[in-house]
Design a protein around this motif. Sequence first.
Motif, PDB file in Angstrom:
ATOM      1  N   VAL A 112       3.339 -19.774  11.268  1.00 48.07           N
ATOM      2  CA  VAL A 112       2.864 -18.419  10.447  1.00 48.07           C
ATOM      3  C   VAL A 112       3.631 -17.497  11.050  1.00 48.07           C
ATOM      4  O   VAL A 112       3.843 -17.276  12.429  1.00 48.07           O
ATOM      5  N   ALA A 113       4.760 -16.659  10.290  1.00 51.94           N
ATOM      6  CA  ALA A 113       5.372 -15.530  10.526  1.00 51.94           C
ATOM      7  C   ALA A 113       4.363 -14.359  10.707  1.00 51.94           C
ATOM      8  O   ALA A 113       3.905 -14.162   9.758  1.00 51.94           O
ATOM      9  N   SER A 114       4.243 -13.716  11.790  1.00 52.86           N
ATOM     10  CA  SER A 114       3.598 -12.715  11.984  1.00 52.86           C
ATOM     11  C   SER A 114       3.915 -11.294  12.132  1.00 52.86           C
ATOM     12  O   SER A 114       4.918 -11.153  12.785  1.00 52.86           O
ATOM     13  N   MET A 115       3.215 -10.475  11.221  1.00 53.95           N
ATOM     14  CA  MET A 115       3.988  -9.230  11.139  1.00 53.95           C
ATOM     15  C   MET A 115       3.117  -8.341  12.205  1.00 53.95           C
ATOM     16  O   MET A 115       1.964  -8.824  12.698  1.00 53.95           O
ATOM     17  N   ALA A 116       3.424  -7.084  12.310  1.00 58.27           N
ATOM     18  CA  ALA A 116       2.543  -5.925  13.018  1.00 58.27           C
ATOM     19  C   ALA A 116       1.290  -5.862  12.323  1.00 58.27           C
ATOM     20  O   ALA A 116       1.128  -6.181  11.236  1.00 58.27           O
ATOM     21  N   ILE A 117       0.418  -5.081  13.098  1.00 56.35           N
ATOM     22  CA  ILE A 117      -0.823  -4.867  12.644  1.00 56.35           C
ATOM     23  C   ILE A 117      -0.863  -3.777  11.626  1.00 56.35           C
ATOM     24  O   ILE A 117      -0.055  -2.702  11.995  1.00 56.35           O
ATOM     25  N   GLY A 118      -1.498  -4.013  10.354  1.00 51.96           N
ATOM     26  CA  GLY A 118      -1.611  -2.731   9.543  1.00 51.96           C
ATOM     27  C   GLY A 118      -0.592  -2.581   8.648  1.00 51.96           C
ATOM     28  O   GLY A 118       0.354  -3.428   8.139  1.00 51.96           O
ATOM     29  N   LYS A 119      -0.327  -1.149   8.225  1.00 49.86           N
ATOM     30  CA  LYS A 119       0.543  -0.784   7.086  1.00 49.86           C
ATOM     31  C   LYS A 119       2.143  -1.206   7.441  1.00 49.86           C
ATOM     32  O   LYS A 119       3.016  -1.908   6.597  1.00 49.86           O
ATOM     33  N   ALA A 120       2.484  -1.130   8.771  1.00 54.94           N
ATOM     34  CA  ALA A 120       3.917  -1.421   8.945  1.00 54.94           C
ATOM     35  C   ALA A 120       4.143  -2.936   8.891  1.00 54.94           C
ATOM     36  O   ALA A 120       5.195  -3.274   8.333  1.00 54.94           O
ATOM     37  N   GLY A 121       3.065  -3.756   9.253  1.00 55.61           N
ATOM     38  CA  GLY A 121       3.210  -5.252   9.132  1.00 55.61           C
ATOM     39  C   GLY A 121       3.155  -5.522   7.587  1.00 55.61           C
ATOM     40  O   GLY A 121       3.793  -6.354   7.092  1.00 55.61           O
ATOM     41  N   ALA A 122       2.464  -4.813   6.743  1.00 51.61           N
ATOM     42  CA  ALA A 122       2.423  -5.081   5.409  1.00 51.61           C
ATOM     43  C   ALA A 122       3.557  -4.650   4.650  1.00 51.61           C
ATOM     44  O   ALA A 122       4.249  -5.581   3.882  1.00 51.61           O
ATOM     45  N   LYS A 123       4.281  -3.689   5.046  1.00 55.05           N
ATOM     46  CA  LYS A 123       5.550  -3.034   4.557  1.00 55.05           C
ATOM     47  C   LYS A 123       6.616  -4.488   4.767  1.00 55.05           C
ATOM     48  O   LYS A 123       7.432  -4.738   4.293  1.00 55.05           O
ATOM     49  N   ASN A 124       6.701  -4.673   6.305  1.00 52.65           N
ATOM     50  CA  ASN A 124       7.599  -5.764   6.541  1.00 52.65           C
ATOM     51  C   ASN A 124       7.359  -6.986   6.156  1.00 52.65           C
ATOM     52  O   ASN A 124       8.449  -7.903   5.936  1.00 52.65           O
ATOM     53  N   ALA A 125       6.220  -7.630   5.592  1.00 53.52           N
ATOM     54  CA  ALA A 125       6.037  -8.593   5.126  1.00 53.52           C
ATOM     55  C   ALA A 125       6.689  -8.680   3.736  1.00 53.52           C
ATOM     56  O   ALA A 125       7.287  -9.773   3.322  1.00 53.52           O
ATOM     57  N   GLY A 126       6.484  -7.632   2.879  1.00 55.98           N
ATOM     58  CA  GLY A 126       7.345  -7.435   1.794  1.00 55.98           C
ATOM     59  C   GLY A 126       8.951  -7.615   1.937  1.00 55.98           C
ATOM     60  O   GLY A 126       9.506  -8.524   1.233  1.00 55.98           O
ATOM     61  N   TYR A 127       9.454  -7.134   2.852  1.00 51.87           N
ATOM     62  CA  TYR A 127      10.945  -7.132   3.199  1.00 51.87           C
ATOM     63  C   TYR A 127      11.255  -8.542   3.671  1.00 51.87           C
ATOM     64  O   TYR A 127      12.287  -9.059   3.152  1.00 51.87           O
ATOM     65  N   LEU A 128      10.193  -9.095   4.636  1.00 47.10           N
ATOM     66  CA  LEU A 128      10.844 -10.518   5.018  1.00 47.10           C
ATOM     67  C   LEU A 128      10.877 -11.411   4.001  1.00 47.10           C
ATOM     68  O   LEU A 128      11.724 -12.094   3.697  1.00 47.10           O
ATOM     69  N   ALA A 129       9.764 -11.467   3.094  1.00 46.91           N
ATOM     70  CA  ALA A 129       9.554 -12.240   1.785  1.00 46.91           C
ATOM     71  C   ALA A 129      11.000 -12.151   1.061  1.00 46.91           C
ATOM     72  O   ALA A 129      11.472 -13.140   0.693  1.00 46.91           O
ATOM     73  N   ALA A 130      11.325 -11.018   0.832  1.00 50.75           N
ATOM     74  CA  ALA A 130      12.490 -10.508  -0.200  1.00 50.75           C
ATOM     75  C   ALA A 130      13.904 -11.182   0.731  1.00 50.75           C
ATOM     76  O   ALA A 130      14.775 -11.663   0.048  1.00 50.75           O
TER      77      ALA A 130
END
Length: 169
Positions: A112-130
């Motif tokens: 599982v590629a794990s992002m940061a906790i919270g909003k920054a992680g949510a934003k980066n999840a979108g960028y990583l998927a893209a």
Amino acid sequence: MTTPFVAVLIGSDSDLPVMQSTFQVLDKLKVPWEAKITSAHRTPQATHDYVKDAEQRGCAIFIAAAGLAAHLAGVVAGLTIKPVIGVPLDGGPLNGQDALLSTVQMPGGIPVASMAIGKAGAKNAGYLAAQILALSDQGIDKRIRADREENAEQIRRKDARLQLELNKE
């Protein structure tokens, strides 16, 4: 042929305000996505059924967001060989530290590629998927590059204003 999309699984409707950042990034980059509220613990069969159905319909990447015990990303990763991006959400007595550890600590062979906790992680999840989709989609690649340049230009403008202020003396 179906258009690849990103499936965003969210453990609770209380997580939607944070995950709006993911939706906004995917929309900005014109990445097709869909979202579902499902729980690794409270609706395990529905989670299983959704992952299998999404895969059959062309899901290329899963983003799974959960707080507290945060097993959603791990459960999804156990059901698919598609990339899974985990977003640990802040909350509870440990402010998301438990969610981070639950998301990051996966057994070998079930990543599982794990992002940061919270909003920054949510934003980066979108960028990583893209970025993953951009490996085979030049349109998404160009939109990500344009977004990066726009971000850089904003910093250059802010610095120019700062330099003007500092040089008034």
